[in-house]
Design a protein around this motif. Structure first.
Motif, PDB file in Angstrom:
ATOM      1  N   THR A  84      51.408 -15.412  46.668  1.00 46.94           N
ATOM      2  CA  THR A  84      50.098 -16.134  46.254  1.00 46.94           C
ATOM      3  C   THR A  84      49.068 -15.345  46.441  1.00 46.94           C
ATOM      4  OG1 THR A  84      50.125 -17.048  48.484  1.00 46.94           O
ATOM      5  CG2 THR A  84      51.426 -18.428  46.458  1.00 46.94           C
ATOM      6  N   ASN A  85      47.991 -15.713  45.934  1.00 49.88           N
ATOM      7  CA  ASN A  85      46.435 -15.276  45.892  1.00 49.88           C
ATOM      8  C   ASN A  85      45.498 -16.329  46.121  1.00 49.88           C
ATOM      9  OD1 ASN A  85      44.562 -13.166  46.045  1.00 49.88           O
ATOM     10  ND2 ASN A  85      44.602 -12.924  44.102  1.00 49.88           N
ATOM     11  N   SER A  86      44.566 -16.136  47.441  1.00 48.93           N
ATOM     12  CA  SER A  86      43.870 -17.258  47.824  1.00 48.93           C
ATOM     13  C   SER A  86      42.665 -17.200  46.700  1.00 48.93           C
ATOM     14  CB  SER A  86      43.052 -17.093  49.085  1.00 48.93           C
ATOM     15  OG  SER A  86      44.359 -16.952  49.933  1.00 48.93           O
ATOM     16  N   ALA A  87      41.922 -18.693  46.544  1.00 45.57           N
ATOM     17  CA  ALA A  87      40.793 -18.540  46.028  1.00 45.57           C
ATOM     18  C   ALA A  87      39.378 -17.511  46.603  1.00 45.57           C
ATOM     19  CB  ALA A  87      40.047 -20.031  46.238  1.00 45.57           C
ATOM     20  N   MET A  88      38.727 -17.144  45.821  1.00 42.29           N
ATOM     21  CA  MET A  88      37.472 -16.472  45.908  1.00 42.29           C
ATOM     22  C   MET A  88      36.561 -17.452  46.904  1.00 42.29           C
ATOM     23  SD  MET A  88      37.582 -13.400  44.774  1.00 42.29           S
ATOM     24  CE  MET A  88      38.138 -12.535  43.122  1.00 42.29           C
ATOM     25  N   VAL A  89      36.142 -16.909  47.946  1.00 44.32           N
ATOM     26  CA  VAL A  89      35.053 -17.744  48.452  1.00 44.32           C
ATOM     27  C   VAL A  89      33.909 -16.816  48.611  1.00 44.32           C
ATOM     28  CG1 VAL A  89      34.482 -18.559  50.833  1.00 44.32           C
ATOM     29  CG2 VAL A  89      36.745 -18.981  50.240  1.00 44.32           C
ATOM     30  N   LEU A  90      32.770 -17.565  48.102  1.00 47.62           N
ATOM     31  CA  LEU A  90      31.470 -16.913  47.781  1.00 47.62           C
ATOM     32  C   LEU A  90      31.097 -16.030  49.048  1.00 47.62           C
ATOM     33  CD1 LEU A  90      29.664 -16.519  45.277  1.00 47.62           C
ATOM     34  CD2 LEU A  90      28.093 -18.065  46.259  1.00 47.62           C
ATOM     35  N   GLU A  91      30.940 -16.808  50.230  1.00 49.91           N
ATOM     36  CA  GLU A  91      30.632 -15.979  51.543  1.00 49.91           C
ATOM     37  C   GLU A  91      31.335 -14.859  51.956  1.00 49.91           C
ATOM     38  OE1 GLU A  91      31.035 -19.052  50.920  1.00 49.91           O
ATOM     39  OE2 GLU A  91      29.306 -20.222  51.927  1.00 49.91           O
ATOM     40  N   GLU A  92      32.545 -14.817  51.625  1.00 48.84           N
ATOM     41  CA  GLU A  92      33.544 -13.707  51.952  1.00 48.84           C
ATOM     42  C   GLU A  92      33.157 -12.655  51.125  1.00 48.84           C
ATOM     43  OE1 GLU A  92      37.677 -14.605  51.975  1.00 48.84           O
ATOM     44  OE2 GLU A  92      37.452 -15.945  53.658  1.00 48.84           O
ATOM     45  N   LEU A  93      33.173 -12.971  49.727  1.00 49.72           N
ATOM     46  CA  LEU A  93      32.681 -11.579  48.774  1.00 49.72           C
ATOM     47  C   LEU A  93      31.398 -11.171  49.105  1.00 49.72           C
ATOM     48  CD1 LEU A  93      33.070 -13.235  45.120  1.00 49.72           C
ATOM     49  CD2 LEU A  93      34.374 -11.339  46.382  1.00 49.72           C
ATOM     50  N   ILE A  94      30.335 -12.063  49.367  1.00 43.41           N
ATOM     51  CA  ILE A  94      28.931 -11.525  49.838  1.00 43.41           C
ATOM     52  C   ILE A  94      29.142 -10.607  50.681  1.00 43.41           C
ATOM     53  CG2 ILE A  94      26.761 -11.954  50.615  1.00 43.41           C
ATOM     54  CD1 ILE A  94      26.703 -14.388  48.698  1.00 43.41           C
ATOM     55  N   GLY A  95      29.820 -11.132  52.101  1.00 40.30           N
ATOM     56  CA  GLY A  95      30.141 -10.471  53.277  1.00 40.30           C
ATOM     57  C   GLY A  95      30.882  -8.847  52.988  1.00 40.30           C
ATOM     58  N   ARG A  96      31.904  -9.025  52.286  1.00 39.58           N
ATOM     59  CA  ARG A  96      32.520  -7.784  52.023  1.00 39.58           C
ATOM     60  C   ARG A  96      31.550  -6.696  51.165  1.00 39.58           C
ATOM     61  NH1 ARG A  96      37.743  -8.895  48.540  1.00 39.58           N
ATOM     62  NH2 ARG A  96      38.085 -10.394  50.351  1.00 39.58           N
ATOM     63  N   PHE A  97      31.006  -7.457  50.256  1.00 37.26           N
ATOM     64  CA  PHE A  97      29.761  -6.483  49.415  1.00 37.26           C
ATOM     65  C   PHE A  97      28.967  -5.812  50.445  1.00 37.26           C
ATOM     66  CE2 PHE A  97      25.717  -6.288  47.598  1.00 37.26           C
ATOM     67  CZ  PHE A  97      25.964  -5.444  46.451  1.00 37.26           C
ATOM     68  N   LEU A  98      28.387  -6.762  51.363  1.00 36.19           N
ATOM     69  CA  LEU A  98      27.360  -6.094  52.423  1.00 36.19           C
ATOM     70  C   LEU A  98      27.890  -5.111  53.545  1.00 36.19           C
ATOM     71  CD1 LEU A  98      25.240  -9.332  53.719  1.00 36.19           C
ATOM     72  CD2 LEU A  98      24.687  -7.257  52.033  1.00 36.19           C
ATOM     73  N   PHE A  99      29.215  -5.298  53.378  1.00 38.19           N
ATOM     74  CA  PHE A  99      29.782  -4.383  54.525  1.00 38.19           C
ATOM     75  C   PHE A  99      30.138  -3.101  53.877  1.00 38.19           C
ATOM     76  CE2 PHE A  99      33.976  -2.813  56.557  1.00 38.19           C
ATOM     77  CZ  PHE A  99      33.384  -2.938  57.903  1.00 38.19           C
ATOM     78  N   ASP A 100      30.658  -3.039  52.448  1.00 33.08           N
ATOM     79  CA  ASP A 100      30.798  -1.904  51.740  1.00 33.08           C
ATOM     80  C   ASP A 100      29.437  -1.157  51.511  1.00 33.08           C
ATOM     81  OD1 ASP A 100      33.286  -2.662  51.695  1.00 33.08           O
ATOM     82  OD2 ASP A 100      33.078  -3.065  49.330  1.00 33.08           O
ATOM     83  N   LYS A 101      28.353  -1.979  51.246  1.00 32.05           N
ATOM     84  CA  LYS A 101      27.118  -1.383  51.058  1.00 32.05           C
ATOM     85  C   LYS A 101      26.736  -0.541  52.321  1.00 32.05           C
ATOM     86  CE  LYS A 101      24.950  -1.843  47.442  1.00 32.05           C
ATOM     87  NZ  LYS A 101      24.860  -0.740  46.415  1.00 32.05           N
ATOM     88  N   ALA A 102      26.902  -1.037  53.636  1.00 30.85           N
ATOM     89  CA  ALA A 102      26.671  -0.526  54.979  1.00 30.85           C
ATOM     90  C   ALA A 102      27.468   0.597  55.130  1.00 30.85           C
ATOM     91  CB  ALA A 102      26.925  -1.545  55.951  1.00 30.85           C
TER      92      ALA A 102
END
Lengths: 265, 152
Positions: free
Chosen positions: B131-149
């Motif tokens: 199974t694959n979970s739903a995308m949660v917007l906050e997690e996506l943004i968090g991951r994006f910011l983390f990658d940027k950093a």
């Protein structure tokens, strides 16, 4: 001053007792009608005759209002939905609001004012001109011969009328949004079909209209049978039928909706 | 009015009523595509179901093949158990992948099934393991910011 306050309280008490007494009277009459329904099932011709008056003659108003309600829903729904770029959901909006709520409720309101008032006036006038008493003299039970067939004809025709109303509304919405405005025909139907569930939406709407049919005709026959045998009494009873059954329809609709669609998005 | 004319009109009225009910169930409700009487039950554990609701569709290749009938929270694994009622005409391999997807940008959430290549098929009462979970917007943004950093 004190006496005025006392008499006001007395007045309230009197009205409450009167109301409860009338409710009990109506319930007993309802049970009496159910008990004496055997005759109308054995002589089904009586019910068919009443079906003509309650069902067939209500068709025009049901068809026309259904069509127009659907057209207005389609037009207004499209106006609002296109602001959010989701005008493809207009079929869903029209079908769900009609099948769940508007079909049964508006059809029942129209039915109460078209057929319910006629039933009350007819029975009330039969009572005022002592036709019911004459039947009793001839050992014909007026409840079994006059009241029960009218009650069952209303109960039978109400779900059909509600279904016809919903279908006309869906096609009215189709006419406005697909034919006039130009929403894609396939989207209109497919969005509707994927959102409307047979058991949750259509069956629940059908059950609702059955409840409304019982409520409206029970009120109508009771008010007619209970009317004071004067011209004034019959006119008052006819008004009460329309007002009481409209209020009962709206209240019952809220209760039924709360039970049926709880936890369903 | 003549008795027979009246009978005719009442007959027409009843037929129109039944026809209206048929149109409602077949054309508006689309009863023929998904018939709950012939169905089998599948379950799946999801880490996060996002906004998934009971009665949400289960789709494979965009076609509705079932519906979500129940969502429970498990205190053993601390995730969500989703029960699906599947149309019995459609069977899926054991290694089918279930993920929670969103239709459109702001649309409703549904379960998407991607068939695997296993020989064995899922049966009534089986559990979907992948199974694959739903995308949660906050997690996506968090991951994006983390990658940027991390890049900087």
């Amino acid at each position: 001053m004190f006496r005025h306050a006392l008499s006001a309280i007395q007045n309230i008490g009197h009205r409450v007792i009167e109301g409860i007494w009338r409710l009990g009277h109506a319930s007993r009459f309802f049970i009496l009608v159910l008990l004496k329904s055997g005759t109308s099932l054995r002589r089904f011709g009586l019910v068919i005759r009443e079906l003509y008056f309650t069902g067939v003659l209500s068709l025009i108003i049901i068809v026309v209002s259904g069509l127009f309600v659907g057209m207005v829903l389609g037009l207004q729904g499209y106006e609002t939905l296109q602001k959010y770029g989701s005008e493809s959901a207009v079929g869903t909006l029209v079908a769900l609001s009609l099948v769940r709520e508007l079909g049964p409720v508006v059809a029942a309101l129209l039915f109460a004012s078209r057929a319910g008032s006629a039933i009350t006036a007819e029975i009330g006038l039969m009572k005022a001109t002592e036709q019911l008493a004459a039947m009793g003299m001839m050992a014909v039970d007026p409840v079994a011969r006059v009241v029960a067939p009218r009650f069952w004809s209303g109960v039978i025709s109400m779900p059909f009328l509600a279904a016809i109303f919903s279908v006309m509304g869906v096609y009215g919405g189709y006419l406005v949004t697909v034919v006039f405005i130009g929403v894609d025909e396939g989207t209109y139907w497919s969005q509707m079909q994927s959102a409307v569930d047979f058991r949750f939406d259509i069956l629940n709407g059908f059950i609702k209209s059955c409840f409304f049919g019982v409520a409206v005709t029970a009120i109508a026959v009771f008010e007619g049978y209970d009317a004071p045998p004067t011209a004034e009494g019959v006119s008052g009873a006819t008004t009460r039928t329309v007002v009481t059954s409209s209020l009962v329809i709206l209240g019952l609709d809220f209760i039924l909706t709360a039970f049926m669609f709880r936890g369903v998005s | 009015m003549q008795r027979t004319t009246m009978d005719l009109w009442v007959g027409l009225f009843v037929m129109a009523g039944i026809a209206a009910l048929m149109v409602l169930s077949l054309k508006v409700g689309n009863l023929n595509v998904y018939n709950p009487s012939q169905s089998y039950i599948l379950t799946g554990n999801f880490e996060n179901i996002g906004g998934l609701k009971v009665r949400a569709p289960v789709k494979s290749a965009g076609v509705v093949v079932g519906r979500v009938t129940d969502i429970q929270f498990s205190t053993q694994t601390y995730d969500a158990i989703v029960t699906m009622s599947m149309d019995s005409r459609f069977i899926f391999p054991k290694d089918t992948f279930a993920s929670i997807l969103t239709s459109g940008l702001l649309g409703e959430q549904y379960i998407g099934l991607a068939a695997g290549g296993d020989e064995d098929m899922l049966k009534d009462g089986d559990k979907i393991m992948k199974t694959n979970s739903a995308m949660v917007l906050e997690e996506l943004i968090g991951r994006f910011l983390f990658d940027k950093a991390a890049e900087d």
